[in-house]
Design an enzyme around this catalytic site. Sequence first.
Site, PDB file in Angstrom:
ATOM      1  N   TYR A  35       1.181   1.533  -7.460  1.00 43.84           N
ATOM      2  CA  TYR A  35       0.282   1.132  -6.368  1.00 43.84           C
ATOM      3  C   TYR A  35      -1.171   1.334  -6.752  1.00 43.84           C
ATOM      4  O   TYR A  35      -1.992   0.406  -6.697  1.00 43.84           O
ATOM      5  CB  TYR A  35       0.604   1.928  -5.096  1.00 43.84           C
ATOM      6  CG  TYR A  35      -0.529   1.924  -4.094  1.00 43.84           C
ATOM      7  CD1 TYR A  35      -1.021   0.721  -3.590  1.00 43.84           C
ATOM      8  CD2 TYR A  35      -1.114   3.113  -3.666  1.00 43.84           C
ATOM      9  CE1 TYR A  35      -2.070   0.715  -2.686  1.00 43.84           C
ATOM     10  CE2 TYR A  35      -2.158   3.105  -2.750  1.00 43.84           C
ATOM     11  CZ  TYR A  35      -2.645   1.905  -2.265  1.00 43.84           C
ATOM     12  OH  TYR A  35      -3.685   1.890  -1.376  1.00 43.84           O
ATOM     13  N   ASP A  47      -8.882   5.728  -2.509  1.00 43.95           N
ATOM     14  CA  ASP A  47      -9.311   6.820  -3.392  1.00 43.95           C
ATOM     15  C   ASP A  47      -8.271   7.095  -4.488  1.00 43.95           C
ATOM     16  O   ASP A  47      -8.565   7.792  -5.462  1.00 43.95           O
ATOM     17  CB  ASP A  47      -9.601   8.096  -2.604  1.00 43.95           C
ATOM     18  CG  ASP A  47      -8.423   8.608  -1.778  1.00 43.95           C
ATOM     19  OD1 ASP A  47      -7.356   7.962  -1.781  1.00 43.95           O
ATOM     20  OD2 ASP A  47      -8.574   9.641  -1.109  1.00 43.95           O
ATOM     21  N   SER A  74       0.776  -1.244   0.000  1.00 44.28           N
ATOM     22  CA  SER A  74       0.000   0.000   0.000  1.00 44.28           C
ATOM     23  C   SER A  74       0.803   1.287   0.000  1.00 44.28           C
ATOM     24  O   SER A  74       0.203   2.361   0.057  1.00 44.28           O
ATOM     25  CB  SER A  74      -0.932   0.005   1.224  1.00 44.28           C
ATOM     26  OG  SER A  74      -0.166   0.099   2.411  1.00 44.28           O
TER      27      SER A  74
END
Length: 366
Positions: A171, A146, A98
């Site tokens: 990512y 988002d 992440s």
Amino acid sequence: MHNNLDNTARTPRKVLITGGAGFIGSNFVHHWCAAYPQDRVVVLDALTYAGNRRNLAGLETSVNKLRFVQGDICDRLLVDALLQAGAIDTIVHFAAESHVDRSILEPDAFIRTNIVGTFTLLEAFHQYWKANQKPIDYRFLHISTDEVYGSLEPNDPAFTETTPFAPNSPYSASKAGSDHLVRAYYHTYGLPTLITNCSNNYGPYHFPEKLIPLICINILMGKPLPVYGDGQNIRDWLFVADHCRALDAVIHQGKLGETYNIGGNNEVKNIDLVHMLCDLMEELAPELPVRPCRRLITFVKDRPGHDRRYAIDATKITTELGWTPRETIASGLRQTVQWYLAHPDWWQPLLSSQYQTYYQRVYTSV
């Protein structure tokens, strides 16, 4: 909201939480075990650098229905075995690489974990769901970001669930790919899936490479506070406990096949966030090596492809599921700083030589 209702009428769930030793995942495990002690919970985590078994300290001993399994979501045989052995009816899928900076340096792991791993889980859950006669109460919740929507200009409206995807880093591209797969399994096979896209989370158990814990820890150590570019990048900050309540609502009340955006209604420039943290640290930690903390702020070369602004429009989840964030950026940051000040035994071991090497690669101009 469901978790404000009487739990006695609720059928207990058997939940597999992937990535449950990570930051958001472990906060969610704590939330779920407290809210639904009658449920059985299996945590699957590969314990890569950002996964930490100590994030679940106390739960495995105090909650006899929590089982921890170290393993890889790309391991189909393991996933199949866990679904069968645990009679799992709900997957809450956090497991992901992440960190944007790491995806720029080493994108391979992001493609493998975020795309291949999500595909492996979907395939396993699909076959298992079919073999059990497609129960209507099964759920597959995919937690996303988002960042799949790309970057906003200063006056652009916030991201909604229908904003076109425009990922700008390895990512976010890998997360966009996994979102598409989850959506496809609902539309193609009728698999009972749900997707959430959240804004930047913060709170306890946050690995030190991320902005807020990085600033707090560097202040305590009297080290430079690296701020990318001009510090004007804007993020919508969501306190992790608010996020967990939102995910709970989506699992219990969300409409199958739908996506829900989860935001904190707290758009803040990075430099303003750093200033807030400096002020809080000076208030809450009187014996700091450098005062005022703002003297430590050091602007560094901007991240490649650095998105300028993110903002979430959470109207849908508020309107349909009744969720709103409880914490403001001020109240959430105060709780977060207090947690890091109270838990040096948690973060100090994470500042390993491996972490220091990574830190130097990212912030070479510090």
